[in-house]
Design a protein around this motif. Structure first.
Motif, PDB file in Angstrom:
ATOM      1  N   MET A 113       0.842  -1.209   0.000  1.00 59.37           N
ATOM      2  CA  MET A 113       0.000   0.000   0.000  1.00 59.37           C
ATOM      3  C   MET A 113       0.870   1.249   0.000  1.00 59.37           C
ATOM      4  O   MET A 113       1.883   1.309   0.669  1.00 59.37           O
ATOM      5  N   LYS A 114       0.464   2.233  -0.765  1.00 56.14           N
ATOM      6  CA  LYS A 114       1.159   3.523  -0.738  1.00 56.14           C
ATOM      7  C   LYS A 114       0.164   4.617  -1.094  1.00 56.14           C
ATOM      8  O   LYS A 114      -0.915   4.313  -1.595  1.00 56.14           O
ATOM      9  N   VAL A 115       0.563   5.858  -0.861  1.00 58.11           N
ATOM     10  CA  VAL A 115      -0.329   6.954  -1.256  1.00 58.11           C
ATOM     11  C   VAL A 115       0.064   7.473  -2.630  1.00 58.11           C
ATOM     12  O   VAL A 115       1.236   7.494  -2.989  1.00 58.11           O
ATOM     13  N   ILE A 116      -0.932   7.884  -3.382  1.00 59.84           N
ATOM     14  CA  ILE A 116      -0.678   8.566  -4.652  1.00 59.84           C
ATOM     15  C   ILE A 116      -1.637   9.757  -4.745  1.00 59.84           C
ATOM     16  O   ILE A 116      -2.699   9.766  -4.123  1.00 59.84           O
ATOM     17  N   PRO A 117      -1.235  10.764  -5.520  1.00 62.69           N
ATOM     18  CA  PRO A 117      -2.074  11.955  -5.629  1.00 62.69           C
ATOM     19  C   PRO A 117      -3.204  11.783  -6.637  1.00 62.69           C
ATOM     20  O   PRO A 117      -3.041  11.090  -7.654  1.00 62.69           O
ATOM     21  N   TYR A 118      -4.313  12.419  -6.336  1.00 65.59           N
ATOM     22  CA  TYR A 118      -5.417  12.526  -7.297  1.00 65.59           C
ATOM     23  C   TYR A 118      -5.700  14.007  -7.498  1.00 65.59           C
ATOM     24  O   TYR A 118      -5.717  14.763  -6.535  1.00 65.59           O
ATOM     25  N   ILE A 119      -5.925  14.396  -8.727  1.00 62.76           N
ATOM     26  CA  ILE A 119      -6.157  15.812  -9.035  1.00 62.76           C
ATOM     27  C   ILE A 119      -7.573  15.999  -9.553  1.00 62.76           C
ATOM     28  O   ILE A 119      -8.013  15.291 -10.467  1.00 62.76           O
ATOM     29  N   ASP A 120      -8.258  16.941  -8.946  1.00 54.32           N
ATOM     30  CA  ASP A 120      -9.612  17.282  -9.397  1.00 54.32           C
ATOM     31  C   ASP A 120      -9.474  18.305 -10.518  1.00 54.32           C
ATOM     32  O   ASP A 120      -9.194  19.473 -10.270  1.00 54.32           O
ATOM     33  N   ASP A 121      -9.637  17.860 -11.756  1.00 56.45           N
ATOM     34  CA  ASP A 121      -9.365  18.786 -12.865  1.00 56.45           C
ATOM     35  C   ASP A 121     -10.445  19.853 -13.018  1.00 56.45           C
ATOM     36  O   ASP A 121     -10.272  20.816 -13.751  1.00 56.45           O
ATOM     37  N   LYS A 122     -11.531  19.714 -12.295  1.00 55.41           N
ATOM     38  CA  LYS A 122     -12.530  20.805 -12.304  1.00 55.41           C
ATOM     39  C   LYS A 122     -12.045  21.962 -11.438  1.00 55.41           C
ATOM     40  O   LYS A 122     -12.380  23.114 -11.675  1.00 55.41           O
ATOM     41  N   LYS A 123     -11.251  21.642 -10.418  1.00 53.14           N
ATOM     42  CA  LYS A 123     -10.724  22.693  -9.544  1.00 53.14           C
ATOM     43  C   LYS A 123      -9.414  23.274 -10.058  1.00 53.14           C
ATOM     44  O   LYS A 123      -9.109  24.432  -9.816  1.00 53.14           O
ATOM     45  N   CYS A 124      -8.588  22.463 -10.725  1.00 53.61           N
ATOM     46  CA  CYS A 124      -7.241  22.879 -11.138  1.00 53.61           C
ATOM     47  C   CYS A 124      -7.305  24.120 -12.039  1.00 53.61           C
ATOM     48  O   CYS A 124      -8.054  24.154 -13.012  1.00 53.61           O
ATOM     49  N   ILE A 125      -6.478  25.124 -11.680  1.00 51.27           N
ATOM     50  CA  ILE A 125      -6.429  26.356 -12.480  1.00 51.27           C
ATOM     51  C   ILE A 125      -5.158  26.418 -13.332  1.00 51.27           C
ATOM     52  O   ILE A 125      -4.846  27.447 -13.922  1.00 51.27           O
ATOM     53  N   GLY A 126      -4.398  25.329 -13.355  1.00 49.25           N
ATOM     54  CA  GLY A 126      -3.249  25.254 -14.256  1.00 49.25           C
ATOM     55  C   GLY A 126      -2.050  26.085 -13.857  1.00 49.25           C
ATOM     56  O   GLY A 126      -1.246  26.483 -14.703  1.00 49.25           O
ATOM     57  N   CYS A 127      -1.857  26.322 -12.559  1.00 48.13           N
ATOM     58  CA  CYS A 127      -0.776  27.208 -12.114  1.00 48.13           C
ATOM     59  C   CYS A 127       0.609  26.554 -12.164  1.00 48.13           C
ATOM     60  O   CYS A 127       1.617  27.235 -12.070  1.00 48.13           O
ATOM     61  N   LYS A 128       0.675  25.232 -12.256  1.00 45.72           N
ATOM     62  CA  LYS A 128       1.936  24.456 -12.354  1.00 45.72           C
ATOM     63  C   LYS A 128       2.717  24.349 -11.050  1.00 45.72           C
ATOM     64  O   LYS A 128       3.823  23.814 -11.036  1.00 45.72           O
ATOM     65  N   ILE A 129       2.201  24.930  -9.982  1.00 46.55           N
ATOM     66  CA  ILE A 129       2.971  24.906  -8.733  1.00 46.55           C
ATOM     67  C   ILE A 129       3.252  23.470  -8.286  1.00 46.55           C
ATOM     68  O   ILE A 129       4.367  23.132  -7.903  1.00 46.55           O
ATOM     69  N   CYS A 130       2.269  22.614  -8.381  1.00 47.60           N
ATOM     70  CA  CYS A 130       2.455  21.227  -7.935  1.00 47.60           C
ATOM     71  C   CYS A 130       3.545  20.532  -8.744  1.00 47.60           C
ATOM     72  O   CYS A 130       4.344  19.762  -8.203  1.00 47.60           O
ATOM     73  N   VAL A 131       3.580  20.798 -10.040  1.00 43.91           N
ATOM     74  CA  VAL A 131       4.600  20.191 -10.906  1.00 43.91           C
ATOM     75  C   VAL A 131       5.981  20.654 -10.453  1.00 43.91           C
ATOM     76  O   VAL A 131       6.930  19.870 -10.392  1.00 43.91           O
ATOM     77  N   GLU A 132       6.092  21.937 -10.099  1.00 37.85           N
ATOM     78  CA  GLU A 132       7.382  22.491  -9.715  1.00 37.85           C
ATOM     79  C   GLU A 132       7.840  22.038  -8.329  1.00 37.85           C
ATOM     80  O   GLU A 132       9.035  21.871  -8.099  1.00 37.85           O
ATOM     81  N   VAL A 133       6.927  21.844  -7.401  1.00 41.41           N
ATOM     82  CA  VAL A 133       7.361  21.474  -6.042  1.00 41.41           C
ATOM     83  C   VAL A 133       7.557  19.972  -5.860  1.00 41.41           C
ATOM     84  O   VAL A 133       8.215  19.550  -4.914  1.00 41.41           O
ATOM     85  N   CYS A 134       7.035  19.167  -6.746  1.00 38.11           N
ATOM     86  CA  CYS A 134       7.165  17.711  -6.563  1.00 38.11           C
ATOM     87  C   CYS A 134       8.614  17.270  -6.759  1.00 38.11           C
ATOM     88  O   CYS A 134       9.187  17.493  -7.821  1.00 38.11           O
ATOM     89  N   PRO A 135       9.207  16.650  -5.733  1.00 36.62           N
ATOM     90  CA  PRO A 135      10.620  16.261  -5.841  1.00 36.62           C
ATOM     91  C   PRO A 135      10.842  15.074  -6.784  1.00 36.62           C
ATOM     92  O   PRO A 135      11.963  14.839  -7.220  1.00 36.62           O
ATOM     93  N   ASN A 136       9.798  14.336  -7.073  1.00 39.35           N
ATOM     94  CA  ASN A 136       9.977  13.099  -7.852  1.00 39.35           C
ATOM     95  C   ASN A 136       9.362  13.151  -9.247  1.00 39.35           C
ATOM     96  O   ASN A 136       9.224  12.121  -9.894  1.00 39.35           O
TER      97      ASN A 136
END
Ligand code: SF4
Ligand code: SF4
Length: 64
Positions: free
Chosen positions: A1-24
Motif C-alpha cells: 500500500m502507498k499513497v498517490i495523488p489525485y487531481i480534481d481537474d474541475k478545480k485545477c487552475i493550471g498554475c503548475k505549482i504542484c509540478v514544480e514542487v514535486c521532488p519526484n
C-alpha cells in the motif's frame, strides 16, 4: 500500500505549482491541467497538496 495523488481537474487552475514542487516528477501539465504521470514514484510528501492554491489535490491510499 502507498499513497498517490489525485487531481480534481474541475478545480485545477493550471498554475503548475504542484509540478514544480514535486521532488519526484510525479506530476506534469497536460492541456493546462496538472495530471498524475508517474504515481509509482510518489513518496507521499504532500508538498503538492500543501502548495496547491485551490485544494485540487488529494492523497489516497492505493494497492499500487
Ligand atoms: S506527494 Fe510529494 S512526491 Fe507525491 S506527487 Fe505530491 S509532491 Fe510529488
Ligand atoms: S497546484 Fe493545484 S491548481 Fe496548480 S496546477 Fe497543480 S493541481 Fe492545478
Amino acid at each position: 500500500m502507498k499513497v498517490i495523488p489525485y487531481i480534481d481537474d474541475k478545480k485545477c487552475i493550471g498554475c503548475k505549482i504542484c509540478v514544480e514542487v514535486c521532488p519526484n516528477r510525479v506530476l506534469k501539465m497536460s492541456l493546462k491541467k496538472a495530471v498524475v504521470m508517474r504515481p509509482e514514484v510518489c513518496n507521499g510528501c504532500a508538498l503538492c497538496v500543501e502548495n496547491c492554491p485551490v485544494d485540487a489535490i488529494e492523497l489516497k491510499w492505493t494497492d499500487l
